[in-house]
Design a protein around this motif. Structure first.
Motif, mmCIF file in Angstrom:
data_model
loop_
_atom_site.group_PDB
_atom_site.id
_atom_site.type_symbol
_atom_site.label_atom_id
_atom_site.label_comp_id
_atom_site.label_asym_id
_atom_site.label_seq_id
_atom_site.Cartn_x
_atom_site.Cartn_y
_atom_site.Cartn_z
ATOM 1 N N ARG A 61 -0.237 -3.984 5.565
ATOM 2 C CA ARG A 61 -0.716 -5.285 4.051
ATOM 3 C C ARG A 61 -0.181 -4.761 3.186
ATOM 4 N NH1 ARG A 61 -4.547 -6.230 0.008
ATOM 5 N NH2 ARG A 61 -5.100 -7.715 -0.574
ATOM 6 N N ALA A 62 -0.213 -2.933 2.877
ATOM 7 C CA ALA A 62 0.400 -3.213 1.602
ATOM 8 C C ALA A 62 2.343 -3.114 1.074
ATOM 9 C CB ALA A 62 0.054 -1.385 1.006
ATOM 10 N N SER A 63 3.359 -2.895 2.526
ATOM 11 C CA SER A 63 4.136 -3.254 2.862
ATOM 12 C C SER A 63 4.956 -4.647 3.359
ATOM 13 C CB SER A 63 4.504 -2.082 3.617
ATOM 14 O OG SER A 63 6.077 -2.788 3.768
ATOM 15 N N LEU A 64 4.496 -5.180 3.990
ATOM 16 C CA LEU A 64 4.579 -7.079 4.337
ATOM 17 C C LEU A 64 4.586 -7.664 3.686
ATOM 18 C CD1 LEU A 64 4.990 -8.075 7.172
ATOM 19 C CD2 LEU A 64 3.071 -8.549 7.240
ATOM 20 N N CYS A 65 5.424 -8.475 3.120
ATOM 21 C CA CYS A 65 5.835 -9.605 2.120
ATOM 22 C C CYS A 65 6.402 -10.592 2.593
ATOM 23 C CB CYS A 65 6.164 -8.283 1.283
ATOM 24 S SG CYS A 65 7.870 -8.278 1.310
ATOM 25 N N GLU A 66 6.488 -11.326 1.529
ATOM 26 C CA GLU A 66 6.870 -12.696 1.605
ATOM 27 C C GLU A 66 8.553 -12.261 1.358
ATOM 28 O OE1 GLU A 66 5.373 -15.642 3.154
ATOM 29 O OE2 GLU A 66 4.092 -15.110 3.495
ATOM 30 N N PRO A 67 9.714 -12.795 1.471
ATOM 31 C CA PRO A 67 10.887 -13.158 1.414
ATOM 32 C C PRO A 67 10.951 -12.853 -0.504
ATOM 33 C CG PRO A 67 11.041 -15.153 2.563
ATOM 34 C CD PRO A 67 9.592 -14.581 2.559
ATOM 35 N N ASP A 68 9.843 -12.901 -1.237
ATOM 36 C CA ASP A 68 9.531 -13.687 -2.153
ATOM 37 C C ASP A 68 9.355 -12.111 -3.199
ATOM 38 O OD1 ASP A 68 7.065 -13.606 -2.440
ATOM 39 O OD2 ASP A 68 7.979 -15.615 -4.042
ATOM 40 N N GLY A 69 8.748 -11.429 -2.476
ATOM 41 C CA GLY A 69 7.945 -9.853 -2.838
ATOM 42 C C GLY A 69 6.263 -10.126 -2.487
ATOM 43 N N LYS A 70 5.696 -11.492 -2.460
ATOM 44 C CA LYS A 70 4.223 -11.479 -2.665
ATOM 45 C C LYS A 70 3.950 -11.333 -1.822
ATOM 46 C CE LYS A 70 4.960 -15.619 -5.589
ATOM 47 N NZ LYS A 70 4.190 -16.653 -6.169
ATOM 48 N N PRO A 71 2.746 -10.198 -1.741
ATOM 49 C CA PRO A 71 1.576 -9.989 0.018
ATOM 50 C C PRO A 71 1.869 -11.117 0.352
ATOM 51 C CG PRO A 71 0.688 -9.296 -2.289
ATOM 52 C CD PRO A 71 1.736 -10.134 -2.592
ATOM 53 N N ALA A 72 2.279 -10.448 2.537
ATOM 54 C CA ALA A 72 2.461 -11.538 3.237
ATOM 55 C C ALA A 72 0.359 -11.899 3.819
ATOM 56 C CB ALA A 72 2.790 -11.509 4.205
ATOM 57 N N LEU A 73 -0.283 -11.271 3.735
ATOM 58 C CA LEU A 73 -1.112 -10.683 4.083
ATOM 59 C C LEU A 73 -2.294 -10.702 3.426
ATOM 60 C CD1 LEU A 73 -0.853 -8.859 7.788
ATOM 61 C CD2 LEU A 73 -1.096 -10.441 7.271
ATOM 62 N N THR A 74 -3.771 -11.128 3.175
ATOM 63 C CA THR A 74 -4.989 -10.769 2.573
ATOM 64 C C THR A 74 -5.386 -9.964 3.440
ATOM 65 O OG1 THR A 74 -6.257 -11.947 4.029
ATOM 66 C CG2 THR A 74 -4.861 -13.256 1.738
ATOM 67 N N GLU A 75 -5.961 -9.160 2.835
ATOM 68 C CA GLU A 75 -6.862 -7.885 2.813
ATOM 69 C C GLU A 75 -7.733 -8.304 4.391
ATOM 70 O OE1 GLU A 75 -10.362 -4.636 2.502
ATOM 71 O OE2 GLU A 75 -9.346 -6.087 0.613
ATOM 72 N N ALA A 76 -8.357 -9.644 4.372
ATOM 73 C CA ALA A 76 -8.713 -10.101 5.723
ATOM 74 C C ALA A 76 -8.023 -10.360 6.619
ATOM 75 C CB ALA A 76 -9.600 -11.558 5.588
ATOM 76 N N GLU A 77 -7.045 -10.771 6.735
ATOM 77 C CA GLU A 77 -5.637 -11.662 7.475
ATOM 78 C C GLU A 77 -5.474 -9.620 8.175
ATOM 79 O OE1 GLU A 77 -3.926 -15.627 6.133
ATOM 80 O OE2 GLU A 77 -2.750 -13.176 4.778
ATOM 81 N N ALA A 78 -5.551 -8.968 7.512
ATOM 82 C CA ALA A 78 -4.145 -6.942 7.786
ATOM 83 C C ALA A 78 -5.832 -6.939 8.583
ATOM 84 C CB ALA A 78 -4.449 -6.458 6.948
ATOM 85 N N GLY A 79 -7.104 -7.049 8.237
ATOM 86 C CA GLY A 79 -7.872 -6.602 9.203
ATOM 87 C C GLY A 79 -8.138 -7.180 10.273
ATOM 88 N N ARG A 80 -7.884 -8.067 10.823
ATOM 89 C CA ARG A 80 -7.841 -9.024 11.472
ATOM 90 C C ARG A 80 -6.812 -8.575 12.890
ATOM 91 N NH1 ARG A 80 -7.719 -14.201 9.607
ATOM 92 N NH2 ARG A 80 -7.313 -15.242 11.107
ATOM 93 N N LEU A 81 -5.445 -7.931 12.403
ATOM 94 C CA LEU A 81 -4.345 -7.512 13.151
ATOM 95 C C LEU A 81 -4.463 -7.275 14.713
ATOM 96 C CD1 LEU A 81 -2.213 -6.113 10.747
ATOM 97 C CD2 LEU A 81 -1.551 -8.293 12.402
ATOM 98 N N THR A 82 -3.548 -7.575 15.415
ATOM 99 C CA THR A 82 -4.288 -7.086 16.900
ATOM 100 C C THR A 82 -2.979 -5.806 17.332
ATOM 101 O OG1 THR A 82 -1.990 -8.358 17.845
ATOM 102 C CG2 THR A 82 -4.311 -10.013 17.938
ATOM 103 N N MET A 83 -4.315 -4.937 18.403
ATOM 104 C CA MET A 83 -3.087 -3.619 19.067
ATOM 105 C C MET A 83 -1.507 -4.192 18.215
ATOM 106 S SD MET A 83 -4.812 -1.222 17.769
ATOM 107 C CE MET A 83 -2.989 0.069 18.578
#
Length: 108
Positions: A61-83
């Motif tokens: 979550r801290a590293s993945l971003c949109e092309p403009d540098g804004k975060p790509a995931l919320t904390e809740a979305e990051a917690g739902r990442l699959t293996m």
């Protein structure tokens, strides 16, 4: 030498990542701060199983971003990442942050 060399750059890096279906897509990442990386290390080695379980997602979550540098995931979305998602994204996060080498499609 300038102190700027030691500060996190706002630069965004595009990197190919293999998706669970085998297709390859370009995602954007940025380097994380030393505090973000230490937060990951502390969580990963914690006695608290919940903190351990979410350590990799937090660094993604801290590293993945949109092309403009804004975060790509919320904390809740990051917690739902699959293996599969973690296995695809985490090696790239480590590579972008100088801690490993992902293969050409972002999987190790």
């Amino acid at each position: 030498m300038s102190i700027q060399a030691f500060l996190v750059s706002p630069e965004v890096t595009a990197h190919p990542v293999t998706l669970p279906d085998g297709s390859v897509e370009t995602f954007h990442f940025r380097k994380v701060s030393g505090a973000d990386f230490r937060r990951y290390q502390i969580a990963y080695t914690s006695d608290d199983e919940t903190k351990q379980a979410y350590a990799m997602q937090g660094l993604i979550r801290a590293s993945l971003c949109e092309p403009d540098g804004k975060p790509a995931l919320t904390e809740a979305e990051a917690g739902r990442l699959t293996m599969e998602g973690i296995n695809s994204l985490f090696p790239v996060v480590l590579e972008i942050n100088g801690r490993g080498k992902a293969n050409d499609a972002g999987k190790s």
